[in-house]
Each structure stands twice: as structure tokens, then as C-alpha cells.
Scaffold this motif. Structure first.
Motif, short mmCIF file in Angstrom:
data_model
loop_
_atom_site.label_atom_id
_atom_site.label_comp_id
_atom_site.label_asym_id
_atom_site.label_seq_id
_atom_site.Cartn_x
_atom_site.Cartn_y
_atom_site.Cartn_z
N TYR A 50 0.84 -1.20 0.00
CA TYR A 50 0.00 0.00 0.00
C TYR A 50 0.87 1.25 0.00
O TYR A 50 2.01 1.23 0.45
N THR A 54 2.39 0.19 4.32
CA THR A 54 2.02 -1.08 4.93
C THR A 54 1.84 -2.13 3.84
O THR A 54 1.73 -1.80 2.66
N HIS A 56 0.13 -6.38 3.06
CA HIS A 56 -0.69 -7.51 3.48
C HIS A 56 -0.34 -8.68 2.58
O HIS A 56 -0.36 -8.56 1.37
N ARG A 57 0.02 -9.80 3.18
CA ARG A 57 0.39 -10.99 2.41
C ARG A 57 -0.46 -12.16 2.85
O ARG A 57 -0.65 -12.40 4.04
N THR A 58 -0.97 -12.93 1.89
CA THR A 58 -1.77 -14.12 2.16
C THR A 58 -1.14 -15.30 1.41
O THR A 58 -0.84 -15.18 0.23
N GLU A 70 -1.33 -15.43 7.01
CA GLU A 70 -1.53 -14.02 6.66
C GLU A 70 -0.52 -13.21 7.43
O GLU A 70 -0.30 -13.43 8.62
N LYS A 72 1.06 -9.07 8.01
CA LYS A 72 0.95 -7.64 7.73
C LYS A 72 1.99 -6.88 8.52
O LYS A 72 2.47 -7.35 9.55
N HIS A 88 2.47 -8.52 12.39
CA HIS A 88 1.38 -9.38 12.83
C HIS A 88 1.23 -10.56 11.89
O HIS A 88 1.49 -10.45 10.69
N LYS A 89 0.77 -11.69 12.43
CA LYS A 89 0.49 -12.85 11.60
C LYS A 89 -0.77 -13.55 12.08
O LYS A 89 -1.17 -13.42 13.23
N TRP A 98 -4.94 -11.20 15.68
CA TRP A 98 -3.63 -11.29 15.05
C TRP A 98 -2.58 -11.53 16.14
O TRP A 98 -2.65 -10.96 17.22
#
Length: 134
Positions: A50, A54, A56-58, A70, A72, A88-89, A98
């Protein structure tokens, strides 16, 4: 009438403040099936960077068992290397909370792909491919 205008303006401003604009989006998808033995392999991986710094991974891998993850946190780029600072995961899709963590992943950008430098996927046979670039 004034209340309606105030609510309309407030909702538009809140949408601008809360929404996140995508800088880049990388994805890998592979599905393999075989009818006679019944095995089915699904491998999905996505990373969204972003503009506010930040990410975000999935990650999803299904074969005999399902592996779901997941992540972030924050990201930054130096030279042709992307640094992901994982904050966080979540290891289960049904989890609502998280788990805090402090870890790093590094990727080198090669044309439109990301090649992992360290981490669990250091010897990965697939690379994340760039989907969206603004």
C-alpha cells in the motif's frame, strides 16, 4: 437539510482517510489436479503493497493438509530490494485476533517478479509476479 449535507461530507472525508491506495500487487497461483488418484494441489500467494507503507500478504497451500498464513506490517525499498517488516500474523483463516511478531523478509525485484532472498521461501520454485502497478 444541514444534517444530511454534514453526514454526506463527513462520510466522504472518512472514506478518503480510511481507504488505502494500492502501490503494487504481486500474485502467484498454481492449481494441479489429477482425476484417477484424486490428488489436488492448490498453491496461492499474494502480496499487496500500500502507498502508506504497509503491506498484506496471504499464503495458501493445499495438498494433504492446508497451510494458511496471513502477514501484515511495513515495507520499504532500497535499491532493487523490498524489505518487509512483519508485525502481525494469522495462521488460521477463522482466527479473529492477530499474533504479534517481529520478523523480516527480503525480496529482490527482477523485472516483474519478486525473488526471495531469505526466509522460509528462500528456495522457492515460484516467484510472485507483478499484477498492478500505478
Amino acid at each position: 437539510m444541514k444534517k444530511i449535507i454534514f453526514i454526506l461530507i463527513f462520510s466522504l472525508l472518512a472514506n478518503v482517510v480510511v481507504s488505502q491506495e494500492i502501490h503494487k500487487k504481486y500474485q502467484y497461483k498454481s492449481k494441479k489436479t489429477r482425476n484417477s488418484t484424486g490428488w489436488n494441489i492448490t498453491d496461492l500467494d499474494s502480496l499487496v503493497l500500500y502507498k502508506n507503507g504497509t503491506f498484506h500478504r496471504t499464503r495458501l497451500f493445499k495438498f494433504v493438509k492446508t497451510f494458511y498464513l496471513e502477514l501484515k506490517g511495513e515495507w520499504k525499498v532500497k535499491n532493487d530490494t523490498i524489505y518487509l517488516n512483519i508485525r502481525h500474523k494469522k495462521e488460521n483463516k477463522s482466527d479473529t485476533k492477530w499474533t504479534k511478531m517481529n520478523s523480516y523478509l527480503y525480496y529482490v525485484t527482477k523485472k516483474r517478479k519478486l525473488k526471495p532472498i531469505n526466509g522460509l521461501e528462500f528456495r522457492a520454485t515460484h516467484y510472485l509476479k507483478l499484477l498492478k502497478n500505478k
